[in-house]
Every structure is written in C-alpha cells, then in structure tokens.
Design a protein around this motif. Structure first.
Motif, PDB file in Angstrom:
ATOM      1  N   ALA A 110       4.053  18.197 -13.999  1.00  0.00           N
ATOM      2  CA  ALA A 110       5.308  18.873 -14.240  1.00  0.00           C
ATOM      3  C   ALA A 110       6.328  17.997 -14.416  1.00  0.00           C
ATOM      4  O   ALA A 110       7.339  18.220 -15.004  1.00  0.00           O
ATOM      5  CB  ALA A 110       5.432  20.111 -13.170  1.00  0.00           C
ATOM      6  N   CYS A 111       6.122  16.975 -13.524  1.00  0.00           N
ATOM      7  CA  CYS A 111       7.367  16.019 -13.676  1.00  0.00           C
ATOM      8  C   CYS A 111       7.297  15.163 -14.941  1.00  0.00           C
ATOM      9  O   CYS A 111       8.468  14.869 -15.464  1.00  0.00           O
ATOM     10  CB  CYS A 111       7.198  14.958 -12.337  1.00  0.00           C
ATOM     11  SG  CYS A 111       8.555  13.686 -12.417  1.00  0.00           S
ATOM     12  N   ALA A 112       6.322  14.824 -15.201  1.00  0.00           N
ATOM     13  CA  ALA A 112       5.833  13.877 -16.643  1.00  0.00           C
ATOM     14  C   ALA A 112       6.243  14.564 -17.805  1.00  0.00           C
ATOM     15  O   ALA A 112       6.965  14.337 -18.667  1.00  0.00           O
ATOM     16  CB  ALA A 112       4.462  13.519 -16.799  1.00  0.00           C
ATOM     17  N   ALA A 113       6.242  16.298 -17.823  1.00  0.00           N
ATOM     18  CA  ALA A 113       6.720  16.849 -18.830  1.00  0.00           C
ATOM     19  C   ALA A 113       8.519  17.163 -18.801  1.00  0.00           C
ATOM     20  O   ALA A 113       8.816  17.064 -20.128  1.00  0.00           O
ATOM     21  CB  ALA A 113       6.184  18.525 -18.630  1.00  0.00           C
ATOM     22  N   GLN A 114       8.857  16.519 -17.812  1.00  0.00           N
ATOM     23  CA  GLN A 114      10.432  16.488 -17.905  1.00  0.00           C
ATOM     24  C   GLN A 114      11.027  15.238 -18.636  1.00  0.00           C
ATOM     25  O   GLN A 114      12.020  15.014 -18.561  1.00  0.00           O
ATOM     26  CB  GLN A 114      10.832  17.044 -16.499  1.00  0.00           C
ATOM     27  CG  GLN A 114      10.789  18.229 -16.132  1.00  0.00           C
ATOM     28  CD  GLN A 114      11.036  18.405 -14.481  1.00  0.00           C
ATOM     29  OE1 GLN A 114      12.307  18.152 -14.383  1.00  0.00           O
ATOM     30  NE2 GLN A 114      10.244  18.656 -13.698  1.00  0.00           N
ATOM     31  N   MET A 115      10.126  14.375 -18.726  1.00  0.00           N
ATOM     32  CA  MET A 115      10.455  12.923 -19.314  1.00  0.00           C
ATOM     33  C   MET A 115      11.169  13.071 -20.626  1.00  0.00           C
ATOM     34  O   MET A 115      10.868  13.975 -21.639  1.00  0.00           O
ATOM     35  CB  MET A 115       9.441  12.098 -19.220  1.00  0.00           C
ATOM     36  CG  MET A 115       8.601  11.553 -18.006  1.00  0.00           C
ATOM     37  SD  MET A 115       9.997  10.457 -17.002  1.00  0.00           S
ATOM     38  CE  MET A 115       9.889   9.281 -17.894  1.00  0.00           C
ATOM     39  N   PRO A 116      12.298  12.364 -20.711  1.00  0.00           N
ATOM     40  CA  PRO A 116      12.834  12.228 -22.274  1.00  0.00           C
ATOM     41  C   PRO A 116      11.688  11.734 -23.344  1.00  0.00           C
ATOM     42  O   PRO A 116      11.084  10.899 -22.793  1.00  0.00           O
ATOM     43  CB  PRO A 116      14.209  11.245 -22.032  1.00  0.00           C
ATOM     44  CG  PRO A 116      13.722  10.533 -21.022  1.00  0.00           C
ATOM     45  CD  PRO A 116      13.013  11.292 -19.850  1.00  0.00           C
ATOM     46  N   PRO A 117      11.888  12.288 -24.633  1.00  0.00           N
ATOM     47  CA  PRO A 117      10.818  11.765 -25.197  1.00  0.00           C
ATOM     48  C   PRO A 117      10.916  10.342 -25.801  1.00  0.00           C
ATOM     49  O   PRO A 117       9.834   9.754 -26.225  1.00  0.00           O
ATOM     50  CB  PRO A 117      11.278  12.522 -26.920  1.00  0.00           C
ATOM     51  CG  PRO A 117      12.630  13.168 -26.592  1.00  0.00           C
ATOM     52  CD  PRO A 117      12.919  13.228 -25.015  1.00  0.00           C
ATOM     53  N   GLU A 118      12.104   9.704 -25.778  1.00  0.00           N
ATOM     54  CA  GLU A 118      11.959   8.249 -25.987  1.00  0.00           C
ATOM     55  C   GLU A 118      11.349   7.444 -24.874  1.00  0.00           C
ATOM     56  O   GLU A 118      11.193   6.153 -24.975  1.00  0.00           O
ATOM     57  CB  GLU A 118      13.302   7.828 -26.345  1.00  0.00           C
ATOM     58  CG  GLU A 118      14.352   7.933 -25.066  1.00  0.00           C
ATOM     59  CD  GLU A 118      15.015   9.146 -25.000  1.00  0.00           C
ATOM     60  OE1 GLU A 118      16.005   9.267 -23.999  1.00  0.00           O
ATOM     61  OE2 GLU A 118      14.437  10.115 -25.460  1.00  0.00           O
ATOM     62  N   VAL A 119      11.012   7.925 -23.612  1.00  0.00           N
ATOM     63  CA  VAL A 119      10.428   7.327 -22.588  1.00  0.00           C
ATOM     64  C   VAL A 119       9.096   8.154 -22.380  1.00  0.00           C
ATOM     65  O   VAL A 119       9.173   8.912 -21.444  1.00  0.00           O
ATOM     66  CB  VAL A 119      11.290   7.320 -21.285  1.00  0.00           C
ATOM     67  CG1 VAL A 119      10.935   6.463 -20.188  1.00  0.00           C
ATOM     68  CG2 VAL A 119      12.827   6.657 -21.619  1.00  0.00           C
ATOM     69  N   PRO A 120       8.074   7.417 -22.575  1.00  0.00           N
ATOM     70  CA  PRO A 120       6.806   8.022 -22.291  1.00  0.00           C
ATOM     71  C   PRO A 120       6.431   7.862 -20.769  1.00  0.00           C
ATOM     72  O   PRO A 120       6.589   6.623 -20.109  1.00  0.00           O
ATOM     73  CB  PRO A 120       5.676   7.165 -23.043  1.00  0.00           C
ATOM     74  CG  PRO A 120       6.338   5.972 -23.429  1.00  0.00           C
ATOM     75  CD  PRO A 120       8.072   6.257 -23.580  1.00  0.00           C
ATOM     76  N   ALA A 121       5.885   9.014 -20.250  1.00  0.00           N
ATOM     77  CA  ALA A 121       5.518   8.817 -18.770  1.00  0.00           C
ATOM     78  C   ALA A 121       4.511   8.115 -18.516  1.00  0.00           C
ATOM     79  O   ALA A 121       4.509   7.151 -17.516  1.00  0.00           O
ATOM     80  CB  ALA A 121       5.064  10.061 -18.271  1.00  0.00           C
ATOM     81  N   ALA A 122       3.635   7.722 -19.246  1.00  0.00           N
ATOM     82  CA  ALA A 122       2.457   6.846 -19.162  1.00  0.00           C
ATOM     83  C   ALA A 122       1.859   6.707 -20.299  1.00  0.00           C
ATOM     84  O   ALA A 122       1.791   7.529 -21.437  1.00  0.00           O
ATOM     85  CB  ALA A 122       1.466   7.321 -18.294  1.00  0.00           C
TER      86      ALA A 122
END
Length: 317
Positions: A110-122
């Motif tokens: 749920a948190c990873a899905a909120q990341m801005p597109p230019e910053v990959p979560a992992a």
C-alpha cells in the motif's frame, strides 16, 4: 591557471607540471602548461562527453560517453587517441550491480503504491555506464563507473574486469526529506538505499584505491550530506569506509604523506583528512569544486564547474 572552461569535471597533473583538464560537456581535452596558455589537444565528435582523466608513461588516459556507448582511450599529447577498451560492452554483458537491491526493502504494498513515478520503491541495478574517473597503477587502469556503481580494471590489452561493486548508501527518510521529495508519509523512518555513484578513484598505499561516492538521489541537500570516502582493496575488492558527511563528493587526491583531499561539489569546499584520521576538516572554500589533484606538494582544483556560461577555472594551491 585557466579560466572560461566548460564543465571541467576531471583533471590530472603530469610529471612536467602540465595540468590536463576535461571540458566534459563540450567534448574537449585541454592542456594547461605551467605559466602557459591553455590549448585544446583533443576534440571529440559532437554529442560525445570527454572525462575520466589520468596519466601514465607519457600518455593521457580518458573516457568517452555518447548515449550508452562508453569507451576508454589513451593518447600521447600531439598524437591521435587509441581505443583501449569498450566499457559499455562489459556493462552490457556483465551488469555487475544487476543483483544489488536499491530503494526500500521493507515497504508494504500500500505504501509502495503511493510512491511518485520518478522514484521507484525498489529496484535492482540497471544496464548503464558512465565512466567518471580513472587511475593508472602497474599498467592497469582503474575506472570509477558512476552509473554502473563499480570500480573496473582494464589491462593494456583491453580486457575489462570488475574490481568491486560499491555498496548502496543507506539513508533513513525523515519527515523533512519526505516532504521535500514528494514521498508519502508512510516512508518516514524507513531506509532508502541510494546508488553509490563512484566519482573518483586514486591509488593509495598498500594496494588500496581511494574512491569518492556522490551518491545518487536529490542534490539539493534535502537528504543531508550523504557523500562518502571509501577504500577498495584492488586485489580483493574489499571495501572500507574512511569518512562520511560530504555534500556531493566528486574528487579525491592522495598526498605523498597520506593526507587525503576531497572535493565537495555542493558543499563549496575541499576538505582534508589527515593521514590516519577519519575526520574531514575544511581546507579551502571554493565555488563548485569537482576535481582535486595533488602533485609535487601542490593541490590543483577545478571549480565553478556547473555554470551555464563557460566560467570553469583551474586553481593551484
């Protein structure tokens, strides 16, 4: 020693006191003789970056970057350059940091899905090469590949091998850093592993290579001064941290007595770490320094390197 240069990001001082400096984004290699006028000794084809300078046995070594294509060259001043190695070929076939994990390692979906597109979560290391610095020792050329996050070794016959993959730089996200970079509040307190981005390599004593790490990430200071100085054992690839807390570590020089100088591009200074110490102290305030070299008791610095106009300079202390 020189002025009105375009992005002088790399430099080396030859035995005769001539400073060779790259004008990276202009694709130029410039010689600055002691007391003489700067002159261009090599101009690359349009759209090709020139950088990563070092010198050995009367030759200048440098790297070129054009798109994804990267290569290592050598030349005697006044002669045409000779291609030594295809660095992109090594990255494309080996991708040394391909299994290194960057970004967050513990965010829920749920948190990873909120990341801005230019910053990959992992993510893991991608295919990318940008040779930023070189150093020559015992006929081997060591290359700091800023995009590949590696230190490479190139033999005179052009064979390329990986000495070390520089480890990620872990940074705990604060509320201030999250707000400044558009990250969701749920990332606060979690660790983001930034790419190391090695920007310089110099040969020290005992088979150690001194390497500056930028590292990757925002360059506005919102995540703090995360630059590092590390030592890499050339024979084994072992990595040890020497000092930290640099704002954009882009250059390193090792003096004969073991003192180490580090250029902080975004910190506006060159710092000195005395031999045997891990504490970096301000040594000279300089606007946007990039390359730093020690030669015969003098320290050479390229500065004002990111000006929109050709305002780069080479200074000798």
């Amino acid at each position: 020693m020189a002025k009105k240069l375009v992005t002088p990001l790399s430099m080396v001082v030859a035995g005769n006191g001539t400073a060779y400096v790259s004008q990276n984004f202009a694709g130029l290699l410039t010689a600055v003789p002691p007391g003489g006028k700067p002159r261009v000794i090599y101009a690359a084809k349009k759209g090709t970056e020139v950088g990563a300078l070092s010198a050995s046995r009367g030759k200048i070594h440098f790297a070129t970057t054009k798109g994804r294509r990267t290569a290592l060259w050598s030349m005697r001043p006044g002669s045409r350059p000779t291609k030594v190695a295809d660095l992109w070929q090594h990255e494309r076939t080996k991708n040394p940091d391909g299994d290194v994990a960057y970004g967050f390692s513990d965010l829920d979906a749920a948190c990873a899905a909120q990341m801005p597109p230019e910053v990959p979560a992992a993510y893991t290391g991608i295919l990318e090469s940008h040779p930023y610095a070189t150093a020559v020792h015992k006929r081997r050329t060591y290359v700091a590949d800023a995009a590949g996050n590696t230190i490479l070794s190139v033999k005179p016959n052009g064979k390329v091998s990986t000495v070390a993959v520089l480890p990620p730089v872990p940074v705990v996200v604060t509320a201030e850093a999250a707000a400044a970079n558009g990250l969701p509040a749920c990332t606060v307190g979690h660790t983001f592993n930034f790419e190391s981005v090695p920007t310089d390599v110099e040969v020290g004593k005992g088979g150690w290579l001194y390497v500056t790490l930028l590292p990757g990430g925002p360059e506005d200071g919102s995540i703090g001064a995360q630059g590092r100085l590390v030592k890499v054992k050339a024979r084994t690839g072992k990595v040890r941290e020497v000092a930290s807390g640099f704002a954009g570590a882009t250059g390193v020089a090792v003096a004969r007595n073991g003192d180490v100088y580090v250029a902080q591009l975004f910190g506006g200074q060159v710092s000195r770490i005395k031999a045997g110490s891990t504490a970096a102290r301000p040594w000279a305030e300089i606007m946007m320094p990039a390359a730093v070299e020690w030669a015969r008791g003098d320290v050479y610095v390229s500065a004002q390197v990111l000006s929109e106009k050709p305002k780069g300079v080479v200074l000798r202390y």
